[in-house]
Motif scaffolding. Structure first.
Motif, PDB file in Angstrom:
ATOM      1  N   VAL A  51      65.401 -25.713  11.549  1.00 30.35           N
ATOM      2  CA  VAL A  51      64.859 -27.078  11.495  1.00 30.35           C
ATOM      3  C   VAL A  51      64.303 -27.474  10.125  1.00 30.35           C
ATOM      4  O   VAL A  51      63.684 -28.517   9.994  1.00 30.35           O
ATOM      5  CB  VAL A  51      63.775 -27.325  12.578  1.00 30.35           C
ATOM      6  CG1 VAL A  51      64.406 -27.427  13.942  1.00 30.35           C
ATOM      7  CG2 VAL A  51      62.714 -26.246  12.552  1.00 30.35           C
ATOM      8  N   GLN A  52      64.546 -26.648   9.107  1.00 24.81           N
ATOM      9  CA  GLN A  52      64.082 -26.957   7.750  1.00 24.81           C
ATOM     10  C   GLN A  52      62.589 -27.270   7.718  1.00 24.81           C
ATOM     11  O   GLN A  52      62.147 -28.192   7.039  1.00 24.81           O
ATOM     12  CB  GLN A  52      64.871 -28.130   7.133  1.00 24.81           C
ATOM     13  CG  GLN A  52      66.230 -27.739   6.605  1.00 24.81           C
ATOM     14  CD  GLN A  52      67.209 -27.536   7.746  1.00 24.81           C
ATOM     15  OE1 GLN A  52      67.360 -28.409   8.586  1.00 24.81           O
ATOM     16  NE2 GLN A  52      67.871 -26.399   7.797  1.00 24.81           N
ATOM     17  N   LEU A 108      58.505 -35.026  16.105  1.00 22.12           N
ATOM     18  CA  LEU A 108      58.598 -35.413  14.689  1.00 22.12           C
ATOM     19  C   LEU A 108      59.939 -35.051  14.073  1.00 22.12           C
ATOM     20  O   LEU A 108      60.105 -35.090  12.864  1.00 22.12           O
ATOM     21  CB  LEU A 108      57.493 -34.706  13.892  1.00 22.12           C
ATOM     22  CG  LEU A 108      56.072 -35.109  14.243  1.00 22.12           C
ATOM     23  CD1 LEU A 108      55.076 -34.232  13.512  1.00 22.12           C
ATOM     24  CD2 LEU A 108      55.826 -36.568  13.915  1.00 22.12           C
ATOM     25  N   ARG A 109      60.906 -34.693  14.923  1.00 17.77           N
ATOM     26  CA  ARG A 109      62.125 -34.127  14.361  1.00 17.77           C
ATOM     27  C   ARG A 109      62.864 -35.096  13.455  1.00 17.77           C
ATOM     28  O   ARG A 109      63.490 -34.699  12.484  1.00 17.77           O
ATOM     29  CB  ARG A 109      63.047 -33.616  15.455  1.00 17.77           C
ATOM     30  CG  ARG A 109      63.954 -32.541  14.916  1.00 17.77           C
ATOM     31  CD  ARG A 109      64.758 -31.886  15.980  1.00 17.77           C
ATOM     32  NE  ARG A 109      63.937 -31.058  16.846  1.00 17.77           N
ATOM     33  CZ  ARG A 109      64.298 -30.741  18.081  1.00 17.77           C
ATOM     34  NH1 ARG A 109      65.419 -31.218  18.571  1.00 17.77           N
ATOM     35  NH2 ARG A 109      63.531 -29.980  18.808  1.00 17.77           N
ATOM     36  N   SER A 110      62.800 -36.383  13.779  1.00 23.16           N
ATOM     37  CA  SER A 110      63.514 -37.317  12.907  1.00 23.16           C
ATOM     38  C   SER A 110      62.565 -38.009  11.923  1.00 23.16           C
ATOM     39  O   SER A 110      62.958 -38.913  11.200  1.00 23.16           O
ATOM     40  CB  SER A 110      64.266 -38.343  13.741  1.00 23.16           C
ATOM     41  OG  SER A 110      63.379 -38.934  14.654  1.00 23.16           O
ATOM     42  N   ALA A 111      61.325 -37.555  11.899  1.00 20.22           N
ATOM     43  CA  ALA A 111      60.357 -38.118  10.951  1.00 20.22           C
ATOM     44  C   ALA A 111      60.612 -37.547   9.554  1.00 20.22           C
ATOM     45  O   ALA A 111      61.292 -36.536   9.414  1.00 20.22           O
ATOM     46  CB  ALA A 111      58.939 -37.768  11.407  1.00 20.22           C
ATOM     47  N   PRO A 112      60.077 -38.176   8.514  1.00 19.24           N
ATOM     48  CA  PRO A 112      60.202 -37.605   7.176  1.00 19.24           C
ATOM     49  C   PRO A 112      59.643 -36.179   7.153  1.00 19.24           C
ATOM     50  O   PRO A 112      58.712 -35.874   7.902  1.00 19.24           O
ATOM     51  CB  PRO A 112      59.342 -38.521   6.303  1.00 19.24           C
ATOM     52  CG  PRO A 112      59.200 -39.772   7.065  1.00 19.24           C
ATOM     53  CD  PRO A 112      59.339 -39.444   8.514  1.00 19.24           C
ATOM     54  N   ARG A 113      60.186 -35.331   6.296  1.00 13.99           N
ATOM     55  CA  ARG A 113      59.858 -33.910   6.375  1.00 13.99           C
ATOM     56  C   ARG A 113      58.400 -33.585   6.104  1.00 13.99           C
ATOM     57  O   ARG A 113      57.909 -32.538   6.514  1.00 13.99           O
ATOM     58  CB  ARG A 113      60.751 -33.124   5.418  1.00 13.99           C
ATOM     59  CG  ARG A 113      62.091 -32.844   6.032  1.00 13.99           C
ATOM     60  CD  ARG A 113      63.061 -32.280   5.035  1.00 13.99           C
ATOM     61  NE  ARG A 113      62.650 -30.961   4.548  1.00 13.99           N
ATOM     62  CZ  ARG A 113      63.447 -30.215   3.790  1.00 13.99           C
ATOM     63  NH1 ARG A 113      64.616 -30.631   3.453  1.00 13.99           N
ATOM     64  NH2 ARG A 113      63.022 -29.039   3.360  1.00 13.99           N
ATOM     65  N   LEU A 114      57.730 -34.472   5.402  1.00 14.61           N
ATOM     66  CA  LEU A 114      56.324 -34.221   5.120  1.00 14.61           C
ATOM     67  C   LEU A 114      55.483 -34.231   6.407  1.00 14.61           C
ATOM     68  O   LEU A 114      54.505 -33.487   6.518  1.00 14.61           O
ATOM     69  CB  LEU A 114      55.806 -35.287   4.148  1.00 14.61           C
ATOM     70  CG  LEU A 114      54.510 -34.965   3.435  1.00 14.61           C
ATOM     71  CD1 LEU A 114      54.615 -33.638   2.688  1.00 14.61           C
ATOM     72  CD2 LEU A 114      54.158 -36.083   2.462  1.00 14.61           C
ATOM     73  N   ALA A 115      55.871 -35.049   7.362  1.00 14.05           N
ATOM     74  CA  ALA A 115      55.073 -35.190   8.587  1.00 14.05           C
ATOM     75  C   ALA A 115      54.979 -33.881   9.375  1.00 14.05           C
ATOM     76  O   ALA A 115      53.869 -33.433   9.688  1.00 14.05           O
ATOM     77  CB  ALA A 115      55.634 -36.313   9.450  1.00 14.05           C
TER      78      ALA A 115
END
Lengths: 236, 328
Positions: free
Chosen positions: B32-33, B94-101
């Motif tokens: 999931v990076q 939050l999977r489709s949220a920006p990676r910072l979240a």
């Protein structure tokens, strides 16, 4: 009753409607082409049909059941397989592993081995390269792999997204020969193509899509003869 | 005593633990990076649960090995449940949220878990019951304890098991496919949510084992023990190439050895008395004490981060992190 029947399908990205209420039918055993310019919404339509995108409105019926919004990992079990645009091979898996991924939903090992041989028979190049990781294949070989992988699930309905994209003419010819032979096996095919001539020559019927809507639908020969299609898509 | 060999042994022991924890980071990242910064806390919870079970059972009629086993068998499912829950509740939405979240969320989860652990198990370091006999063996001028041997052997077994799982089972293939292209993996019939859950669960199970091992090794457990251990294991994962399983194993082992050797030799290397000629005051001090050490072995924790910085500067993809191009 059609194998696939789409009514009023709308798909939106954020607030932007990419597909604006289309109707589409595919009978069992048919090869139907969906043609149109870049950005017309063809890929979006296929993605929605394959369960990769949730439609904003409309219904999708397949084999007498409502599959609207059903996720792709369930649809494949009902026989709907998509060969995605850009092939989507697993670049770090070997050719053989990619093909085995296609049979992920199946447990009948002897039959899987048989089908693997069948795919290798169809694409001898893949057999030569079966131990190579897929990322090292050429574009045409990757397209073969993507189609072969989809066939490994024994689909009833095969959704093909731009199989000719970015390939040399000889390779395109080879791919379309394979599409013909898959259709001849009785697999129903919905083919999305920018190459309208090739697609309509292969298909029995076709739909023309423009800015998210279907503007023409007819038998393939009639579409090929239509001045509108000839002008817009065949460069005349 | 042979310091070099001794530090190699200590380094391999610690490195095994780093490797097992690093696997948890790298598996999750591969799929999931996400850098799951709460993974260190899972390790801590593993240690705490095992400590609690072992101290409750110790002194009873059961043989010590059975008691330790019971501790492990309780720690693993608890950690798995924690790992599953944090993915399900915190990361999945939050999977489709920006990676910072999700990254910030991970830090938040880490803080929450630490403080819940503090409330449950107190803010003091707790002695990890040493109920197993721990004979010490001598090899070539260095010593190795039974616990060290057990840690190294168990870690190697877990690494082997995980490799088999990832390369030989259907779940493993699904994990590899999902890590490469989740959307296409879905088209193959893989339930991505299930694969992601399983990844967190397996990583947490390994973390539990690491917690028990490190608790047994150091003889204590503390609610903050996961933070530094987790960060070091993260460095190990980056050293090996984050997302790469073999990289995490190699990175963990290497980091353990680097840290042990660094700790073993830093005092000697930074002893100013080697250059006592540069000043008379220094020469006097050296004549008195014999040593004038700038950095002592209390700088143990600095090596992991030096390694991290060096990797990020000179080889950001890590030792084994050479990825085949994702594009066709």
């Amino acid at each position: 009753m059609s194998l696939l029947s789409v009514r009023g399908l709308k798909v939106a990205y954020g607030g932007i409607e990419a597909v604006r209420g289309i109707d589409l039918d595919v009978e069992a055993g048919e090869l139907v082409a969906l043609i149109g310019a870049n950005g017309a919404g063809k890929t979006t339509t296929l993605k929605a049909l394959a369960g990769m995108l949730r439609p904003a409105a409309g219904t999708v019926r397949y084999a007498d059941s409502d599959i609207t919004g059903v996720a792709s990992h369930r649809l494949i079990r009902q026989g709907v397989a998509l060969v995605p645009e850009g092939r989507g091979v697993f670049a770090r898996l070997t050719v053989q592993e990619n093909l085995q991924m296609g049979a992920y939903i199946r447990d009948d090992r002897p039959a899987i081995a048989q089908d693997l041989d069948k795919v290798f028979g169809l694409f001898p190049r893949l057999h030569e390269r079966r131990a190579q990781v897929a990322g090292t294949l050429s574009g045409g070989e990757q397209q073969m792999l993507a189609i072969g992988r989809a066939m490994m699930s024994r689909p009833k309905l095969l959704l093909l997204d731009e199989p000719s994209m970015g390939l040399a003419p000889l390779m395109v010819q080879k791919i379309f020969e394979v599409v013909h032979s898959i259709a001849a096996q009785g697999v129903t095919i919905l083919l999305v193509e920018q190459n309208a001539l090739l697609a309509l020559e292969a298909a029995s019927r076709g739909y023309v899509m423009e800015s998210g809507a279907i503007t023409l639908s007819d038998s393939a020969p009639a579409l090929l003869a239509s001045p509108q299609v000839r002008q817009a898509y065949l460069g005349e | 005593m042979d310091i070099f060999l001794q530090q190699i042994i200590n380094g391999l022991t610690l490195g095994s633990v780093y490797a097992i924890v690093a696997l948890g980071y790298t598996m999750v990242y591969g799929i999931v990076q996400l850098i799951n910064f709460a993974h260190g806390e899972v390790v801590m919870i593993g240690a705490m649960v095992a400590l609690w079970v072992i101290s409750s059972l110790a002194g009873g009629a059961m043989p010590p090995v059975v008691i330790v086993l019971a501790g492990i068998l309780c720690a693993i499912p608890v950690c798995m449940a924690v790992g599953y829950t944090m993915e399900r509740v915190a990361y999945r939405p939050l999977r489709s949220a920006p990676r910072l979240a999700p990254l910030i969320t991970a830090i938040g989860i880490s803080i929450i878990l630490q403080h819940v652990a503090m409330l449950v198990w107190s803010r003091n370091p707790l002695p990890f019951p040493q109920i197993l006999a721990n004979p010490i063996f001598e090899i070539a001028g260095a010593t190795i304890s039974a616990v060290q041997i057990a840690i190294i052997v168990l870690s190697l077994l877990m690494m082997g098991g995980l490799t088999l799982l990832v390369y030989r089972t259907k779940l493993g293939v699904a994990m590899r496919a999902t890590s490469e292209n989740p959307q296409v993996a879905g088209l193959m019939g893989i339930d991505i949510n299930r694969v992601i859950s399983m990844t967190f669960i397996i990583g947490a199970g390994l973390g539990a084992m690491a917690g028990v091992m490190v608790g047994t090794y150091y003889g204590q457990a503390h609610y903050t023990m996961g933070a530094l251990l987790g960060l070091k294991a993260f460095c190990a994962a980056v050293l090996g190439g984050i997302g790469n399983l073999a990289g995490a194993m190699l990175g963990g082992m290497l980091l353990g050895v680097v840290e042990a050797l660094g700790t073993g030799y830093i005092g000697e290397i930074t002893d100013l008395c080697h250059v006592s000629g540069i000043s008379t005051a220094l020469a006097e001090r050296c004549a008195e004490d014999g040593h004038m050490v700038v950095f002592g072995s209390n700088y143990q924790d600095v090596f992991a981060f030096i390694v991290l910085i060096l990797v990020l500067v000179f080889r950001p993809s890590g030792l084994l992190g050479e990825r085949v191009s994702d594009r066709a």
